[in-house]
Design a protein around this motif. Sequence first.
Motif, mmCIF file in Angstrom:
data_model
loop_
_atom_site.group_PDB
_atom_site.id
_atom_site.type_symbol
_atom_site.label_atom_id
_atom_site.label_comp_id
_atom_site.label_asym_id
_atom_site.label_seq_id
_atom_site.Cartn_x
_atom_site.Cartn_y
_atom_site.Cartn_z
ATOM 1 N N LYS A 30 39.870 62.290 -49.990
ATOM 2 C CA LYS A 30 40.243 61.129 -50.806
ATOM 3 C C LYS A 30 39.565 59.835 -50.354
ATOM 4 O O LYS A 30 39.906 58.758 -50.834
ATOM 5 C CB LYS A 30 41.765 60.936 -50.771
ATOM 6 C CG LYS A 30 42.553 62.039 -51.473
ATOM 7 C CD LYS A 30 42.347 61.993 -52.989
ATOM 8 C CE LYS A 30 43.244 62.986 -53.706
ATOM 9 N NZ LYS A 30 43.065 62.913 -55.174
ATOM 10 N N LEU A 50 35.204 62.841 -56.924
ATOM 11 C CA LEU A 50 34.543 61.604 -56.516
ATOM 12 C C LEU A 50 34.280 60.702 -57.716
ATOM 13 O O LEU A 50 34.418 59.477 -57.637
ATOM 14 C CB LEU A 50 33.215 61.908 -55.817
ATOM 15 C CG LEU A 50 33.250 62.356 -54.352
ATOM 16 C CD1 LEU A 50 31.844 62.684 -53.880
ATOM 17 C CD2 LEU A 50 33.863 61.274 -53.475
ATOM 18 N N TYR A 51 33.908 61.311 -58.827
ATOM 19 C CA TYR A 51 33.580 60.550 -60.031
ATOM 20 C C TYR A 51 34.826 60.271 -60.861
ATOM 21 O O TYR A 51 35.002 59.172 -61.377
ATOM 22 C CB TYR A 51 32.544 61.323 -60.849
ATOM 23 C CG TYR A 51 31.285 61.582 -60.058
ATOM 24 C CD1 TYR A 51 30.252 60.647 -60.032
ATOM 25 C CD2 TYR A 51 31.147 62.727 -59.288
ATOM 26 C CE1 TYR A 51 29.111 60.856 -59.281
ATOM 27 C CE2 TYR A 51 30.011 62.951 -58.530
ATOM 28 C CZ TYR A 51 28.997 62.012 -58.526
ATOM 29 O OH TYR A 51 27.882 62.223 -57.774
ATOM 30 N N ARG A 66 35.391 57.141 -56.616
ATOM 31 C CA ARG A 66 35.299 56.995 -55.165
ATOM 32 C C ARG A 66 33.883 57.177 -54.645
ATOM 33 O O ARG A 66 33.690 57.366 -53.447
ATOM 34 C CB ARG A 66 36.267 57.964 -54.482
ATOM 35 C CG ARG A 66 37.740 57.603 -54.680
ATOM 36 C CD ARG A 66 38.677 58.486 -53.886
ATOM 37 N NE ARG A 66 38.730 59.859 -54.385
ATOM 38 C CZ ARG A 66 38.108 60.889 -53.838
ATOM 39 N NH1 ARG A 66 37.356 60.725 -52.760
ATOM 40 N NH2 ARG A 66 38.212 62.089 -54.355
ATOM 41 N N LEU A 67 32.907 57.125 -55.544
ATOM 42 C CA LEU A 67 31.512 57.073 -55.112
ATOM 43 C C LEU A 67 31.058 55.623 -55.281
ATOM 44 O O LEU A 67 30.728 55.170 -56.377
ATOM 45 C CB LEU A 67 30.640 58.015 -55.938
ATOM 46 C CG LEU A 67 29.182 58.121 -55.467
ATOM 47 C CD1 LEU A 67 29.103 58.560 -54.008
ATOM 48 C CD2 LEU A 67 28.407 59.076 -56.345
ATOM 49 N N THR A 100 36.371 57.111 -49.888
ATOM 50 C CA THR A 100 35.333 56.561 -50.756
ATOM 51 C C THR A 100 33.991 56.654 -50.026
ATOM 52 O O THR A 100 33.921 56.387 -48.818
ATOM 53 C CB THR A 100 35.642 55.098 -51.111
ATOM 54 O OG1 THR A 100 36.864 55.060 -51.863
ATOM 55 C CG2 THR A 100 34.533 54.464 -51.927
ATOM 56 N N TYR A 101 32.933 57.006 -50.765
ATOM 57 C CA TYR A 101 31.663 57.330 -50.114
ATOM 58 C C TYR A 101 30.493 56.491 -50.618
ATOM 59 O O TYR A 101 30.444 56.086 -51.780
ATOM 60 C CB TYR A 101 31.335 58.816 -50.311
ATOM 61 C CG TYR A 101 32.275 59.720 -49.555
ATOM 62 C CD1 TYR A 101 31.997 60.105 -48.247
ATOM 63 C CD2 TYR A 101 33.467 60.159 -50.126
ATOM 64 C CE1 TYR A 101 32.867 60.905 -47.528
ATOM 65 C CE2 TYR A 101 34.352 60.964 -49.419
ATOM 66 C CZ TYR A 101 34.044 61.335 -48.124
ATOM 67 O OH TYR A 101 34.910 62.129 -47.414
ATOM 68 N N ALA A 143 34.066 65.445 -48.194
ATOM 69 C CA ALA A 143 34.453 65.012 -49.539
ATOM 70 C C ALA A 143 34.843 66.148 -50.468
ATOM 71 O O ALA A 143 35.405 65.899 -51.542
ATOM 72 C CB ALA A 143 33.316 64.211 -50.174
ATOM 73 N N PHE A 177 32.809 68.271 -55.976
ATOM 74 C CA PHE A 177 32.632 66.820 -55.874
ATOM 75 C C PHE A 177 33.122 66.076 -57.111
ATOM 76 O O PHE A 177 32.993 64.846 -57.185
ATOM 77 C CB PHE A 177 31.154 66.482 -55.652
ATOM 78 C CG PHE A 177 30.566 67.099 -54.417
ATOM 79 C CD1 PHE A 177 30.899 66.646 -53.158
ATOM 80 C CD2 PHE A 177 29.670 68.156 -54.520
ATOM 81 C CE1 PHE A 177 30.362 67.217 -52.015
ATOM 82 C CE2 PHE A 177 29.114 68.738 -53.385
ATOM 83 C CZ PHE A 177 29.463 68.269 -52.136
#
Length: 560
Positions: free
Chosen positions: A250, A203-204, A208-209, A252-253, A237, A200
């Motif tokens: 890719k 994501l950071y 994208r979090l 965004t969550y 993710a 993960f």
Amino acid sequence: MVLLAGISTQALLSVAAGNHPLHPAPARTAGTVRKHLVYFKDKAGTPHSISQPQTFLSARSVQRRQRQNIAILPRDLPVSPAYVQQVKAVSGAQVWYTSRWFNAAVVACDSATLQQLQALPCVRSARTLNRGLPGTRKRGNGDQVPTTQERSTRNQYGKAFTQAQMIGAVKMHEAGFRGEGMQIAVFDAGFPGVNTAPAFAALYQEQRLASTFNFVDKNTAVYQRNSHGTQCLSTMAGNQPGVYIGTAPKATYHLCITEDASSEHPVEEANWLLAAEYADSAGVDIISSSLGYNTFDYPSIDYTYADLNGRTALSSRAATVAARVGMLVVNSAGNEGASSWRYVTAPADADSILSVGAVDSLLVRASFSSRGPTADGRIKPNLAAMGFQTAIVAPDGSVNRGNGTSYSCPVLAGMVAGFWQANPRLTAQQVISFLQRSGSRATAPNDEVGYGIPNFVSAYNLANPGTPLAASAAAARQELFIYPNPIKETELYLQLAVGFQAVPLRVRIYDARGALVSEQQVAPTTASAVRLQPGVLGKGVYTCTISAGREQRTVRFVKL
């Protein structure tokens, strides 16, 4: 707080809580204090207007509706703050949240206080959401404990290759669609390890979090509680090449805890509703929910099969409204196929959503996967994906396998994100239609797997008959993408695939409303990347169309 297209997480939750600043959750009181859904008679006195939705919806939320020609209706307006104040004025009443769509408030109080609330002139009715005490009894969700690791089947995807390849997600990624610019809200019971596991990390690193919120405890702490959410999130993710790649690596969550794994009561359905309204306000495109409700802990009243008509269960009604405002809801069908219940659970019975069943690696329906039809005779599940021996990432970063429609749901939700990215002008309901038409049982849907196992390439070609994406040509397009994504400054580059080198290119950039904001001619080059010059771009989601003769590709990017 992370900003969401011009409206912050705190602002969104302030609206959800009745337009007052977010405050700590009320202390849990023992005894007869329970949570209730208190419905108001109307929305008289609201300071908001459907003609000025920017006061309660993000710009991205408004744009999502505009793209799909969805009107903003009175149901979208926040509840009347005057009514909220009347409830608060009753001694012993604690307002946790308010619901725009249901014109209601979640209130904690004892039975005597509830009677006083029901006597208020602004209150229409009330429903008790949790009757038992915390930690009483919890039925399992049917997902089996992950088994030991096994040898990777493909180098880059690791154990996740088969589940991605089955629905065409590998070809989708090779064609350049990995969920860029799409926003997915994940509703679950907890996300421990998401902030530490290598799968993960991107994501950071790539910001994208977008947001986190814990609707059970009323705070932003989500890296706790049950690991079920971590495992489900990973199937979309996860992005650790050579170890594990999910179906939307890719995207965004938004991570939302709605489920209290220590008990089972309708209050969790109310949390689902609140999270859906939050996702709507934030401008989310897709909801992935690996949750289901049919039986509750005593003395809450169970649903019957007759209730599974899409119009009765609280969560099903919420999911239907979520679909009506333009979000695409993907929900697990349930793991009751081999039990006496047999059928799908709420909210999988909701109209206009994708309910997902489970198959194994040989495309055979898993015995536990819930069946249809709904009580009113509609086909459910809609589609199926791999939910038996699905590769999942644990909080410690290890890759294991597990069983459940909880996993087939997000596996498919990730592919949905890539398909919608590739076809941004489609509505959510058109996306569902094309995916169902691409299913392995499209001409003969049944009550076990619905329209069958969908395929990205087939669905793409159905949606783009004039410019089909041949499966054999997908690999040649692998390296065509825009970076950095998201973009903060002005530098924007286009990575070129072999088929887009040494030929003149026409690059057009459209904003979220479909208006052309930039057009550029790129001279033939053998370079691997070229710099784009779109000019000054405002914050938002953009679609970039690249044409090389008769070849055309579309990718999305985000300007922060």
